[in-house]
Design a protein around this motif. Structure first.
Motif, mmCIF file in Angstrom:
data_model
loop_
_atom_site.group_PDB
_atom_site.id
_atom_site.type_symbol
_atom_site.label_atom_id
_atom_site.label_comp_id
_atom_site.label_asym_id
_atom_site.label_seq_id
_atom_site.Cartn_x
_atom_site.Cartn_y
_atom_site.Cartn_z
ATOM 1 N N GLU A 74 0.825 -1.129 0.057
ATOM 2 C CA GLU A 74 0.126 -0.118 -0.013
ATOM 3 C C GLU A 74 0.941 1.136 -0.067
ATOM 4 O O GLU A 74 1.773 1.559 0.926
ATOM 5 C CB GLU A 74 -0.886 -0.010 1.069
ATOM 6 N N PRO A 75 0.787 2.046 -1.047
ATOM 7 C CA PRO A 75 1.795 3.189 -1.236
ATOM 8 C C PRO A 75 1.202 4.302 -0.099
ATOM 9 O O PRO A 75 -0.221 4.549 0.020
ATOM 10 C CB PRO A 75 1.455 3.853 -2.464
ATOM 11 N N LEU A 76 1.947 4.923 0.872
ATOM 12 C CA LEU A 76 1.772 5.860 1.714
ATOM 13 C C LEU A 76 2.417 7.214 1.205
ATOM 14 O O LEU A 76 2.915 7.256 0.096
ATOM 15 C CB LEU A 76 2.356 5.370 3.144
ATOM 16 N N ALA A 77 2.408 7.984 2.060
ATOM 17 C CA ALA A 77 2.984 9.368 1.896
ATOM 18 C C ALA A 77 4.698 9.292 1.865
ATOM 19 O O ALA A 77 5.075 8.395 2.296
ATOM 20 C CB ALA A 77 2.512 10.456 2.560
ATOM 21 N N ASP A 78 5.258 10.155 1.180
ATOM 22 C CA ASP A 78 6.804 10.385 1.290
ATOM 23 C C ASP A 78 7.315 9.114 0.615
ATOM 24 O O ASP A 78 8.579 9.033 1.397
ATOM 25 C CB ASP A 78 7.220 10.792 2.528
ATOM 26 N N GLY A 79 6.836 8.460 -0.228
ATOM 27 C CA GLY A 79 7.447 7.501 -0.685
ATOM 28 C C GLY A 79 7.780 6.046 -0.009
ATOM 29 O O GLY A 79 8.560 5.291 -0.117
ATOM 30 N N GLN A 80 6.814 5.838 0.728
ATOM 31 C CA GLN A 80 6.664 4.856 1.888
ATOM 32 C C GLN A 80 5.792 3.807 1.572
ATOM 33 O O GLN A 80 4.778 4.467 0.693
ATOM 34 C CB GLN A 80 6.538 5.143 3.446
ATOM 35 N N PHE A 81 5.942 2.379 1.844
ATOM 36 C CA PHE A 81 4.955 1.428 1.634
ATOM 37 C C PHE A 81 4.490 0.823 2.940
ATOM 38 O O PHE A 81 5.275 0.502 3.692
ATOM 39 C CB PHE A 81 5.444 0.442 0.554
ATOM 40 N N LEU A 82 3.187 0.513 3.155
ATOM 41 C CA LEU A 82 2.745 -0.402 4.143
ATOM 42 C C LEU A 82 2.863 -1.638 3.467
ATOM 43 O O LEU A 82 2.102 -2.131 2.542
ATOM 44 C CB LEU A 82 1.330 -0.130 4.550
ATOM 45 N N ILE A 83 3.853 -2.528 4.184
ATOM 46 C CA ILE A 83 3.905 -3.958 3.898
ATOM 47 C C ILE A 83 3.510 -5.009 5.069
ATOM 48 O O ILE A 83 4.051 -4.805 6.057
ATOM 49 C CB ILE A 83 5.293 -4.252 3.766
ATOM 50 N N ASP A 84 2.263 -5.629 4.922
ATOM 51 C CA ASP A 84 1.805 -6.405 5.849
ATOM 52 C C ASP A 84 2.066 -7.892 5.758
ATOM 53 O O ASP A 84 1.355 -8.181 4.893
ATOM 54 C CB ASP A 84 0.379 -6.029 6.309
ATOM 55 N N PHE A 85 3.401 -8.610 6.116
ATOM 56 C CA PHE A 85 3.258 -9.903 5.869
ATOM 57 C C PHE A 85 2.107 -10.962 6.411
ATOM 58 O O PHE A 85 1.846 -12.018 6.080
ATOM 59 C CB PHE A 85 4.583 -10.486 6.457
ATOM 60 N N ASN A 86 1.269 -10.400 7.535
ATOM 61 C CA ASN A 86 0.169 -11.109 7.972
ATOM 62 C C ASN A 86 -0.925 -11.145 6.975
ATOM 63 O O ASN A 86 -1.627 -12.306 7.125
ATOM 64 C CB ASN A 86 -0.215 -10.134 9.465
ATOM 65 N N ARG A 87 -0.844 -10.534 5.622
ATOM 66 C CA ARG A 87 -1.681 -10.680 4.626
ATOM 67 C C ARG A 87 -1.089 -11.366 3.602
ATOM 68 O O ARG A 87 -1.542 -11.294 2.318
ATOM 69 C CB ARG A 87 -2.058 -9.191 4.327
#
Length: 178
Positions: A121-134
């Motif tokens: 999931e792209p977030l602000a400032d070039g960051q990404f949410l990466i959820d290995f639980n999914r």
């Protein structure tokens, strides 16, 4: 019920009854649910992307011998069990959708041998949410009629990722319903 437990329960219902389920109609009649690792909050990560100077195009073979084109977007670095690791983030050449396939040290034993997928999931400032639980198995893990991109070697991790979906075992799925 946690948000993740709710998500997993909805996915099981989809697999059991939906006409677009990756399971065959025969599999759906005995399906009792997917198997998951317990949730590990520490494997829900917000990571900065280290973009590549050039977005090389790569051709990924699929489970059916087809090919799909992706561009290499950048690298995501993080630590698992004290080990530094990195994954390459891809984008679909046609849609631009982000794609994060990976294989871990448990592949073929506890996780799908060809790797699992994440929906970054792209977030602000070039960051990404990466959820290995999914982390989830590609559709071809359930039914050979599906064509799924195979995880590139650069995304094969030497560490175990004990989060997300486990290896699909039809017999264990059936046994869970007994």
């Amino acid at each position: 019920m946690t948000e993740l437990e709710h998500f997993r329960a909805q996915k099981d219902v989809f697999f059991k009854i939906h006409p677009q389920s990756p399971l065959t109609a025969e599999q759906q009649t005995t399906f009792a649910g997917l198997r998951y690792f317990p949730e590990i909050p520490a494997l829900r990560l917000v990571l900065p992307l280290e973009p590549f100077a050039e977005r090389d195009t790569v051709v990924m073979p699929t489970s059916t011998g087809d090919e799909r084109q992706y561009s290499r977007v950048g690298r995501l670095r993080f630590t698992v069990d004290g080990q530094d690791v990195a994954l390459t983030l891809y984008a679909d050449a046609d849609s631009g959708a982000f794609f994060l396939p990976f294989a871990d040290a448990l592949r073929g034993r506890e996780t799908y041998g060809a790797g699992r997928y994440l929906d970054p999931e792209p977030l602000a400032d070039g960051q990404f949410l990466i959820d290995f639980n999914r982390a989830y198995n590609p559709s071809c893990a359930y039914n050979d009629n599906w064509s799924c991109p195979l995880t590139p070697l650069e995304n094969w991790l030497r560490v175990p990722i004990r989060a997300g979906e486990k290896l699909f075992d039809e017999a264990k799925s059936l046994a869970a319903s007994a």
